[in-house]
Design an enzyme around this catalytic site. Structure first.
Site, PDB file in Angstrom:
ATOM      1  CG  HIS A 279      -0.483   0.031   2.523  1.00  0.00           C
ATOM      2  ND1 HIS A 279      -0.158   1.207   3.175  1.00  0.00           N
ATOM      3  CD2 HIS A 279      -0.243  -0.959   3.407  1.00  0.00           C
ATOM      4  CE1 HIS A 279       0.250   0.935   4.401  1.00  0.00           C
ATOM      5  NE2 HIS A 279       0.228  -0.380   4.573  1.00  0.00           N
ATOM      6  CG  ASP A 291       2.520   0.196   7.864  1.00  0.00           C
ATOM      7  OD1 ASP A 291       2.068  -0.406   6.876  1.00  0.00           O
ATOM      8  OD2 ASP A 291       1.809   0.550   8.827  1.00  0.00           O
ATOM      9  CD  GLU A 325      -3.314  -1.392   5.366  1.00  0.00           C
ATOM     10  OE1 GLU A 325      -3.516  -2.358   6.109  1.00  0.00           O
ATOM     11  OE2 GLU A 325      -2.716  -0.362   5.737  1.00  0.00           O
ATOM     12  CD  GLU A 326      -1.390   2.267   7.517  1.00  0.00           C
ATOM     13  OE1 GLU A 326      -2.131   1.829   8.405  1.00  0.00           O
ATOM     14  OE2 GLU A 326      -0.216   1.909   7.391  1.00  0.00           O
ATOM     15  CG  ASP A 353       0.940  -3.809   4.983  1.00  0.00           C
ATOM     16  OD1 ASP A 353       1.792  -2.990   5.375  1.00  0.00           O
ATOM     17  OD2 ASP A 353      -0.269  -3.706   5.255  1.00  0.00           O
ATOM     18  CG  HIS A 423       0.420   2.620  12.584  1.00  0.00           C
ATOM     19  ND1 HIS A 423      -0.797   2.089  12.970  1.00  0.00           N
ATOM     20  CD2 HIS A 423       0.653   2.158  11.332  1.00  0.00           C
ATOM     21  CE1 HIS A 423      -1.272   1.340  11.989  1.00  0.00           C
ATOM     22  NE2 HIS A 423      -0.404   1.361  10.979  1.00  0.00           N
TER      23      HIS A 423
END
Length: 456
Positions: A279, A291, A325-326, A353, A423
Site C-alpha cells: 500500500h 509501513d 489501506e491505513e 505489508d 505507525h
C-alpha cells in the site's frame, strides 16, 4: 527393465527441473542484491516525498512518482485506477499533561488517532478512568464512565512470539475504544500505544465511531508506552488526578486518489492474473518506510527482476500499489470490485505489508492441495533461509480478491522489531536495512516465478 528405465528417466527429468529452478532462484537473488532498485525507490519515497496520508499532497506525489518509475521499466501497460479516499488531517502537534495537583503537571507524549475528532478549542481536561479493554469498560456502566477520559491500558502480550497475534489481541481498544466509551458518556479516550517497546513515541492508527451520532463522538489519542506506565502508576497513587489533552485534527470531504498498476502480459495464459503489491499510503508521523513503502518498492522490484533477467511470464503479472489501506481500504475494495466486474481471473495475489526486515517465508490463504505443492517447493527456498510456510491471513489489500479457487499470500519477515516502528515517528528510512529489503524482494520474485511457471 522397462520400468527401471522409465523410473530413471523420470528421476533425471525431475532433477533437471529442480536444478533449473534453483538456477533461476540464484539469478533472482543475485540480481536483487547486486543491482536492485528497491532501496533506491524506497529512499525517494521516504526522503523526497515522506509520509503519505490518504488524500494528502504527498500521497499524490507518490502516485505520480511510482507511475513514472514503472513506465521506465518497459512494462506492457501502466495506469492509474481512480478511487475516492478519506481525507483526515492532523492539524497542530498534540499536547497533553497529567495534573496531579493544583498547578502540578507532568507533560506526556500523545498523538491523535486517525479519524478522531478534535478536542474542544483550548483542550479537554477531566478525571481519568483506567480500564484494560472494552469488556472492562462496558462492565462499569454509564454511571462510572460518564464525564471521564477513558484510559485503555492493555499492553501487547509479550510472551506471544508471533507479534502480529499480540497486536491483534489489543487493537480493538484503539479501533473501537472511542465508539464504545462515547456510548457511555465519556468525554475522551487515551489508548496505550500498540508496541512491545518501552519508549516515548506514541503510535497512531485508525479508529472508528461506527454509527455514533456526532454529539457522542469524542476525541481519541494514543499515549506512549513509557507515559502509559507513568499515568497508570500515578493513578494508583491518586485516582482523582486529571488528564489534559489538546488536538486539532479534522475529517474533510473525500478526495480522488489512485491505485498505481503496471503489468506484463502473459505469453500463454494472459487471462490468468498474478498480482503482487503493497500500500502506497502511510501515516504521517514518520515517512512510512516499513509501513508500507518497503512493500511497494519490493513489489515493483518483482516485475523489474522479471524484465532484467528476461523471464517471460506465462501468466499476466501485475504490480498493484494500493491507496488507502491505513484508514479505509478503499483502494483494495475498488481494485477487487473492478476485477469482478471485468471477470478477471486472479489466481494468485501476494502482498508485502509486514515491514522490510529479514524475510522468513509466507502465509497462505489456500486449500490443502496448494500447501502440499508448497511443501515440494520448500527445498528451493531453504538455501536462502526461508523456512516459514503456513496457512493464515494473507494481507488486508489482497484479501478482498480471495475466492474458493484462488490463493492469497503475504510475505512474512521477522516481526520482532516491526511494532517498534509501526505507525510511529521512527518509521523512517534509516531503520530499513538495504540487504533485508532486497532479500524480501527476491523472495517474493522467486515465489511468483514458481506460481507463474506451474500454476496453483
Amino acid at each position: 527393465m522397462k520400468h527401471l528405465a522409465l523410473t530413471l528417466a523420470m528421476l533425471l527429468s525431475f532433477s533437471g527441473f529442480a536444478q533449473t529452478d534453483a538456477q533461476v532462484f540464484k539469478s533472482i537473488y543475485s540480481a536483487s542484491l547486486t543491482k536492485g532498485k528497491s532501496y533506491e525507490w524506497l529512499d525517494y519515497l521516504s526522503n523526497q516525498i515522506g509520509g503519505r496520508l490518504s488524500g494528502s499532497l504527498n500521497a499524490e506525489k507518490a502516485v505520480q512518482y511510482t507511475k513514472e518509475e514503472l513506465e521506465k521499466l518497459g512494462l506492457d501497460k501502466v495506469w492509474l485506477q481512480p478511487v475516492m479516499v478519506p481525507k483526515w488531517v492532523r492539524g497542530n502537534k498534540e499536547y497533553a499533561f497529567i495534573e496531579s495537583g493544583s498547578g502540578v503537571t507532568t507533560t506526556v507524549n500523545i498523538c491523535a488517532l486517525g479519524g478522531s475528532v478534535a478536542t474542544p478549542i483550548g483542550g479537554l481536561k477531566a478525571p481519568v478512568l483506567e480500564v484494560d479493554g472494552i469488556a472492562s469498560l462496558q462492565a462499569l456502566g454509564k454511571e462510572q464512565v460518564a464525564g471521564k477520559i477513558v484510559f485503555f491500558n492493555r499492553p501487547m502480550q509479550p510472551d506471544i512470539i508471533q507479534t502480529f497475534e499480540a497486536y491483534g489481541g489489543c487493537v480493538d481498544q484503539r479501533y473501537a475504544g472511542a465508539m464504545e466509551a462515547g456510548k457511555l458518556g465519556a468525554v475522551g479516550v487515551i489508548v496505550r500505544s500498540l508496541t512491545l517497546r518501552m519508549d516515548d513515541l506514541p503510535h497512531t492508527g485508525s479508529m472508528t465511531y461506527g454509527n455514533l451520532p456526532n454529539a457522542q463522538r469524542i476525541p481519541s489519542a494514543a499515549i506512549s508506552t513509557n507515559d502509559a506506565e507513568k499515568l497508570s502508576a500515578m493513578l494508583a497513587l491518586d485516582p482523582s488526578l486529571k488528564f489534559f489533552f489538546n488536538q486539532t485534527c479534522r475529517q474533510l470531504a473525500d478526495v480522488e486518489s489512485f491505485n498505481v498498476i503496471g503489468e506484463i502480459i502473459g505469453s500463454e495464459f494472459p487471462n490468468e492474473y498474478i498480482i503482487v503489491g503493497g500500500h502506497l499510503d502511510s501515516w504521517d508521523l514518520g515517512d512510512g518506510s516499513h509501513d508500507d513503502g518497503a512493500g511497494c518498492a519490493q513489489s515493483m522490484e518483482v516485475l523489474r527482476l522479471f524484465k532484467e533477467l528476461g523471464i517471460k511470464p506465462k501468466r499476466t503479472l501485475r504490480v498493484v500499489l494500493f491507496m488507502n489501506e491505513e484508514n479505509g481500504l478503499r483502494g483494495a475494495k475498488k481494485y477487487a470490485e473492478e476485477a469482478k466486474q471485468k471477470n478477471e481471473n486472479h489466481i494468485f495475489s501476494l502482498e508485502s505489508d509486514a515491514g522490510a526486515f529479514t524475510p522468513r517465508g509466507f502465509q497462505f490463504d489456500c486449500d490443502d492441495a496448494f500447501m502440499d505443492k508448497m511443501a515440494k517447493w520448500e527445498p528451493l527456498f531453504k538455501p536462502y533461509l526461508i523456512h516459514y510456510f503456513e496457512r493464515g491471513f494473507s494481507g488486508a489489500d489482497v484479501a478482498p480478491l480471495k475466492t474458493d479457487s484462488n490463493v492469497c499470500a503475504g510475505l512474512r519477515p521477522d516481526s520482532q522489531r516491526y511494532f517498534d516502528h509501526h505507525h510511529a515517528a521512527n518509521d523512517v528510512f534509516e531503520h530499513v536495512n538495504k540487504r533485508e529489503l532486497e532479500l524480501g524482494a527476491a523472495t517474493m520474485a522467486s515465489l511468483i516465478y514458481l506460481i507463474d511457471k506451474y500454476g496453483i
